[in-house]
Scaffold this motif. Structure first.
Motif, PDB file in Angstrom:
ATOM      1  N   HIS A  39      67.906 -55.009 -60.532  1.00 16.92           N
ATOM      2  CA  HIS A  39      67.348 -53.652 -60.510  1.00 16.92           C
ATOM      3  C   HIS A  39      68.453 -52.613 -60.635  1.00 16.92           C
ATOM      4  CE1 HIS A  39      63.713 -55.649 -59.081  1.00 16.92           C
ATOM      5  NE2 HIS A  39      63.060 -54.519 -59.241  1.00 16.92           N
ATOM      6  N   ALA A  69      68.992 -49.940 -63.657  1.00 14.50           N
ATOM      7  CA  ALA A  69      69.070 -48.496 -63.395  1.00 14.50           C
ATOM      8  C   ALA A  69      70.358 -47.906 -63.942  1.00 14.50           C
ATOM      9  CB  ALA A  69      68.960 -48.241 -61.894  1.00 14.50           C
ATOM     10  N   GLN A 109      70.016 -47.575 -67.700  1.00 13.66           N
ATOM     11  CA  GLN A 109      69.127 -46.467 -68.056  1.00 13.66           C
ATOM     12  C   GLN A 109      69.807 -45.130 -67.785  1.00 13.66           C
ATOM     13  OE1 GLN A 109      65.317 -46.827 -66.192  1.00 13.66           O
ATOM     14  NE2 GLN A 109      64.386 -45.158 -67.337  1.00 13.66           N
ATOM     15  N   SER A 156      63.554 -49.461 -53.409  1.00  9.92           N
ATOM     16  CA  SER A 156      62.633 -48.312 -53.467  1.00  9.92           C
ATOM     17  C   SER A 156      63.346 -47.078 -53.992  1.00  9.92           C
ATOM     18  CB  SER A 156      62.045 -48.044 -52.075  1.00  9.92           C
ATOM     19  OG  SER A 156      61.318 -49.164 -51.612  1.00  9.92           O
ATOM     20  N   ALA A 161      63.945 -47.505 -57.642  1.00  5.61           N
ATOM     21  CA  ALA A 161      62.699 -47.289 -58.391  1.00  5.61           C
ATOM     22  C   ALA A 161      62.409 -45.797 -58.538  1.00  5.61           C
ATOM     23  CB  ALA A 161      61.543 -47.993 -57.684  1.00  5.61           C
ATOM     24  N   ARG A 162      62.651 -45.018 -57.451  1.00  6.84           N
ATOM     25  CA  ARG A 162      62.428 -43.570 -57.558  1.00  6.84           C
ATOM     26  C   ARG A 162      63.406 -42.926 -58.540  1.00  6.84           C
ATOM     27  NH1 ARG A 162      61.492 -44.065 -51.892  1.00  6.84           N
ATOM     28  NH2 ARG A 162      63.662 -43.552 -51.444  1.00  6.84           N
ATOM     29  N   THR A 191      64.901 -44.425 -61.040  1.00  8.04           N
ATOM     30  CA  THR A 191      64.526 -44.865 -62.391  1.00  8.04           C
ATOM     31  C   THR A 191      63.337 -44.070 -62.900  1.00  8.04           C
ATOM     32  OG1 THR A 191      65.321 -47.098 -61.865  1.00  8.04           O
ATOM     33  CG2 THR A 191      63.883 -46.856 -63.771  1.00  8.04           C
ATOM     34  N   SER A 192      62.378 -43.824 -62.023  1.00 10.24           N
ATOM     35  CA  SER A 192      61.236 -42.992 -62.414  1.00 10.24           C
ATOM     36  C   SER A 192      61.685 -41.582 -62.781  1.00 10.24           C
ATOM     37  CB  SER A 192      60.213 -42.962 -61.281  1.00 10.24           C
ATOM     38  OG  SER A 192      59.134 -42.112 -61.605  1.00 10.24           O
ATOM     39  N   SER A 193      62.647 -41.043 -61.992  1.00 15.47           N
ATOM     40  CA  SER A 193      63.170 -39.707 -62.312  1.00 15.47           C
ATOM     41  C   SER A 193      63.888 -39.704 -63.661  1.00 15.47           C
ATOM     42  CB  SER A 193      64.121 -39.243 -61.207  1.00 15.47           C
ATOM     43  OG  SER A 193      63.456 -39.173 -59.968  1.00 15.47           O
ATOM     44  N   SER A 253      63.206 -41.628 -66.193  1.00 17.10           N
ATOM     45  CA  SER A 253      62.167 -41.661 -67.234  1.00 17.10           C
ATOM     46  C   SER A 253      61.563 -40.274 -67.446  1.00 17.10           C
ATOM     47  CB  SER A 253      61.075 -42.666 -66.840  1.00 17.10           C
ATOM     48  OG  SER A 253      61.607 -43.965 -66.690  1.00 17.10           O
ATOM     49  N   VAL A 254      61.329 -39.568 -66.342  1.00 15.57           N
ATOM     50  CA  VAL A 254      60.769 -38.210 -66.469  1.00 15.57           C
ATOM     51  C   VAL A 254      61.743 -37.302 -67.208  1.00 15.57           C
ATOM     52  CG1 VAL A 254      60.046 -36.181 -65.172  1.00 15.57           C
ATOM     53  CG2 VAL A 254      59.308 -38.451 -64.434  1.00 15.57           C
ATOM     54  N   HIS A 258      61.788 -38.007 -70.940  1.00 10.93           N
ATOM     55  CA  HIS A 258      60.668 -37.348 -71.627  1.00 10.93           C
ATOM     56  C   HIS A 258      60.902 -35.846 -71.740  1.00 10.93           C
ATOM     57  CE1 HIS A 258      58.154 -40.894 -71.981  1.00 10.93           C
ATOM     58  NE2 HIS A 258      58.275 -41.150 -70.697  1.00 10.93           N
TER      59      HIS A 258
END
Length: 812
Positions: free
Chosen positions: A201, A205, A208, A440, A443-444, A446-448, A450-451, A454
């Motif tokens: 993980h 990250a 990315q 966790s 994951a947060r 990584t989500s940030s 991705s946002v 975009h």
């Protein structure tokens, strides 16, 4: 059936399940493990690499073999040692079961490990637990001697019972230690699996984040430059701080529109004089401000992401500390394994041997007692029996003391093993909680990421609208070139159409004359049947071909934005004209126009000339003019296409000077253009002088050849032949002094075009590459020299024209 061992991560306990190959799926494994943990509380990892298994992975034969190898390594005893080797080295795989509830903050602490038997003294039998020795048939009567001897025997029997307890206790303690150590090994493997999964993980990250950071840095640099250029483009006038003209620093207000475009705008009721007038400036500036604000917000979010990423991923020093702690815990397990194996080899066998000695002493004491009772009447036998039993009692007591000492060692060892497992389970809970929190956070983050990716793409789309304004000057130049090309296309299309229609009309007029000549001549003697039955259309005129050219509305809407830009001056010429072709055109102008034959046989043995082609009549002048006009229009169109291709490729094309005007498209570059024009005129003058010299040499060579031939041949025939050769194109034979027509047939070595002489049954006459300048469509010239060769191997200098080996050819 497939038998699997599933290791519980928190306790190291092993659960065996058996599945049919068709049932070997993730959901089936979860259902079989429901007795250990509820399905919704399960996290199953298989590896390495440690991931949630998929059905396709589970049913792979290689996976099944690797799982069996892992089961063999996890057996309690394998060559006397437990396996803590990394699974990556052995190729084995294991299945681990994790509990989601155990990862929560409020998860209860794992219970302390208690081994069975528990550490401490073992429960020992007492004298009351020892039955009296069975009497022999001859010793039915109790005597004082018998009672005294039984006391020794019963004590030895008690010692044997205690020795058996110590021996069995050693086996139980060591078995419990091995099981506990096996579970600790499973916990260590499970922790490796969790750490490996966290590393995957973390690595994902990092990749990315690195990709986003690289894209963001590049985009930020591009966006800042684009916004700065937009501010410069949106200026009213040209401001150049470097005092150097550059399109990069040019404002839209400094680029005037072409007068024809200004006039078109005025005709529509609008005032547009510069490129800036064509831009909705207020709207574009408002959009630029929004893009600037969005870029600043994205920059701040990227900085926050870097801070959050550093917190989530941690530092390499923190990773190293955790890895060192894990290795230290594994070293404790290895040390305990070594101690247990040493106790197994030293104490367990010793306890067993001592117990055998005690049992042997007890048997010997029973025999002595029986013998002493039977020989009670004999003197000295009783004393001897008591003496022997006393020694046995002392020996047994000594043996029990050593067995108790060894049991204390095993008790302490089992206590250390139990304490080590309790510490391992508590540490495992803490490490899994830390790993869960880290995953966790990753994951947060990584989500940030991705946002923000975009958002970066959306900003790229939004700010791309400003690029239209920044690139407007270069697009405007391309627009002018496109309009010029389209106008050239329309002119070329109409000119070719007119020339084709004119030639068809001329052909029809000639056909009408020929038909009238036939009808007034031989046709007037034909019978009516020829006109009515055989050929009903014999007396009719040819069909009229009058196509209508569609109204070219596009040409009417195209503004006249100026003359076309020229091609490069020296390397690109119209229709491939060369020095030799220019010389030939001058020679053609001197050909006797009274001779109606242009292409004749040059056979010296033939006194008659076969006419092969007739010259154009005087009525062909008009269509010839239209053909010339169409050709010029086509060349201008090709010139426009070529210029557009060069400009798209980033090549700066010299300005075009029209033959009917002395102004250029780019008046700002008149000085540099004057220099280039002078250089062109100098080159042209040099070429004209060279052409005149070559013509003189050619004329001298021709006169010299004529004089030599006149010395050997009759004057009349030689003069006639020379005159004929000077005026005719040879095609059946080729000699020095003849005129040859050479046409391109392909490309040879070095990419140069090959020119073959037009001939009739006289092949393999090639024009020397030294006589060719550029790539003309044809070459017409007088032969001044020829040499015979034989073709050698292909792709060599001895076969430059790709002929069959051994073929004769001539170079003219």
């Amino acid at each position: 059936m497939i038998r699997l061992r599933v290791l519980t991560a928190s306790t190291g306990a092993c659960t065996h399940i058996s599945l049919h190959p068709n049932e070997f799926t993730y959901s089936t494994i979860q259902s079989r493990l429901a007795a250990v943990l509820p399905v919704n509380d399960q996290i199953i990892l298989i590896g390495p690499p440690y991931k949630v298994p998929k059905d396709s992975l589970l049913r792979n034969n290689e996976t099944i073999s690797a799982l069996r190898l892992g089961d063999e390594e996890d057996e309690l005893i394998q060559n006397g040692r437990h396996s803590l080797e990394p699974a990556e080295r052995t190729g084995s795989k294991r299945i681990f079961l994790f509990s989601k509830r155990a990862l929560a903050n409020n998860a209860p602490e794992p219970p302390d490990c208690v081994l069975d038997p528990a550490p401490g003294p073992l429960p020992m039998p007492t004298q009351s637990d020892i039955p009296p020795p069975p009497p022999s048939p001859s010793d039915v009567v109790e005597t004082p001697l018998r009672n005294a001897l039984e006391l020794y025997v019963r004590q030895l029997m008690l010692d044997v019972a205690k020795g058996r307890v110590y021996a069995d206790g050693a086996d139980l303690r060591l078995a419990a230690c091995r099981k506990c150590l096996s579970e600790m090994v499973a916990i260590a493997h499970a922790l490796r699996a969790a750490v490996s999964n966290l590393s995957d993980h973390r690595a994902g990250a990092v990749r990315q984040r690195t990709q986003f950071s690289s894209d963001f840095v590049d985009a930020a640099s591009f966006y800042m430059g684009l916004l700065q250029k937009f501010e410069l483009r949106a200026g009213e006038g040209y401001v150049d701080e470097t005092n150097t003209f550059s399109v990069e620093n040019e404002s839209l207000g400094s680029v005037p529109l072409h007068p024809s475009l200004v006039a078109a705008a005025r005709s529509s009721g609008r005032m547009m004089e510069t490129l800036l007038d064509t831009v909705p400036l207020d709207r574009e500036k408002a959009w630029a401000n929004k893009c600037q604000t969005a870029h600043e917000r994205l920059t701040a979010s990227a900085e926050d992401l870097e801070a959050a990423f550093g917190t989530a991923v941690g530092t390499s020093s923190g990773w190293n500390e955790e890895a060192q702690e894990d290795l230290a815990a594994e070293e404790i397990i290895k040390m305990l394994i070594s101690e247990v194996e040493d106790a197994d080899n030293r104490i367990r066998f010793s306890q067993s041997e001592k117990n055998d000695i005690l049992a042997s002493n007890q048997s010997e004491a029973t025999r002595i007692m029986s013998t002493a009772i039977r020989n009670e009447s004999k003197e000295g036998r009783a004393e001897s029996a008591f003496s022997s039993l006393e020694e046995m009692a002392k020996s047994s007591s000594s043996i029990l003391m050593t067995m108790e000492s060894d049991d204390n060692i095993l008790s302490q060892l089992s206590q250390r093993v139990a304490d080590a497992k309790s510490a391992a389970m508590k540490r495992m809970k803490s490490r899994l909680r830390h790993i869960s929190v880290a995953q966790s956070e990753i994951a947060r983050v990584t989500s940030s990421v991705s946002v923000l990716q975009h958002a970066l793409l959306q900003l790229k789309t939004d700010i791309g609208h400003l690029e239209h304004v920044v690139e407007l000057p270069s697009s405007y130049q391309s627009f002018l070139t496109e309009i010029q090309r389209r106008r050239a296309y329309c002119n070329a299309f109409k000119s070719i159409f007119d020339a084709t229609l004119e030639r068809l009309n001329l052909m029809r007029a000639d056909e009408i004359k020929l038909r009238e000549a036939f009808l007034r001549g031989p046709g007037k003697h034909l019978m009516p049947a020829f006109y009515e039955i055989f050929v009903p259309t014999l007396a009719t005129s040819p069909a009229v071909f009058s196509p209508q050219l569609p109204d070219m509305l596009e040409f009417q809407t195209l503004p006249n934005v100026g003359s076309q830009s020229t091609q490069y001056n020296s390397s690109s010429t119209e229709s491939g004209s060369t020095l030799m072709s220019s010389q030939v055109r001058e020679m053609e102008s001197n050909v006797d126009t009274k001779d109606q034959s242009v292409l004749v046989s040059a056979d010296e043995n033939s006194g008659n000339y076969d006419v092969m082609m007739q010259t154009m009549s005087q009525g062909d002048v008009a269509p010839r003019r239209k053909d010339d006009k169409a050709e010029r229009a086509s060349l201008k169109y090709e010139n426009a296409v070529l210029r557009q291709k060069l400009e798209q490729a980033g090549v700066k094309v010299p300005p075009y000077i029209d033959s009917h005007t002395t102004t250029t498209i780019h008046p700002d570059e008149n000085d540099s253009m004057d220099q280039r024009h002078k250089e062109q005129h100098r080159k042209i003058s040099s070429l004209e002088a060279e052409l005149e010299r070559v013509q003189k040499e050619l004329e001298a060579a021709r006169v010299s050849s004529d004089q030599k031939e006149a010395a050997n041949l009759s004057p009349n025939s030689d003069l006639e032949t020379t005159q004929q050769r000077s005026d005719k194109i040879s095609h059946t034979s080729f000699e020095v002094g003849d005129i040859g027509l050479f046409m391109p047939t392909g490309r040879g070595r070095g990419g140069k075009r090959i020119y073959l002489a037009f001939h009739s049954s006289c092949p393999h006459r090639y024009l020397s590459p030294d006589c060719i300048d550029g790539s003309p469509d044809f070459v017409l010239g007088r032969i001044v020299y020829q040499e015979e060769f034989v073709a050698g191997a292909l792709n060599t200098t001895r076969n430059p024209f790709g002929l069959h080996v051994g073929t004769k050819f001539w170079v003219l």
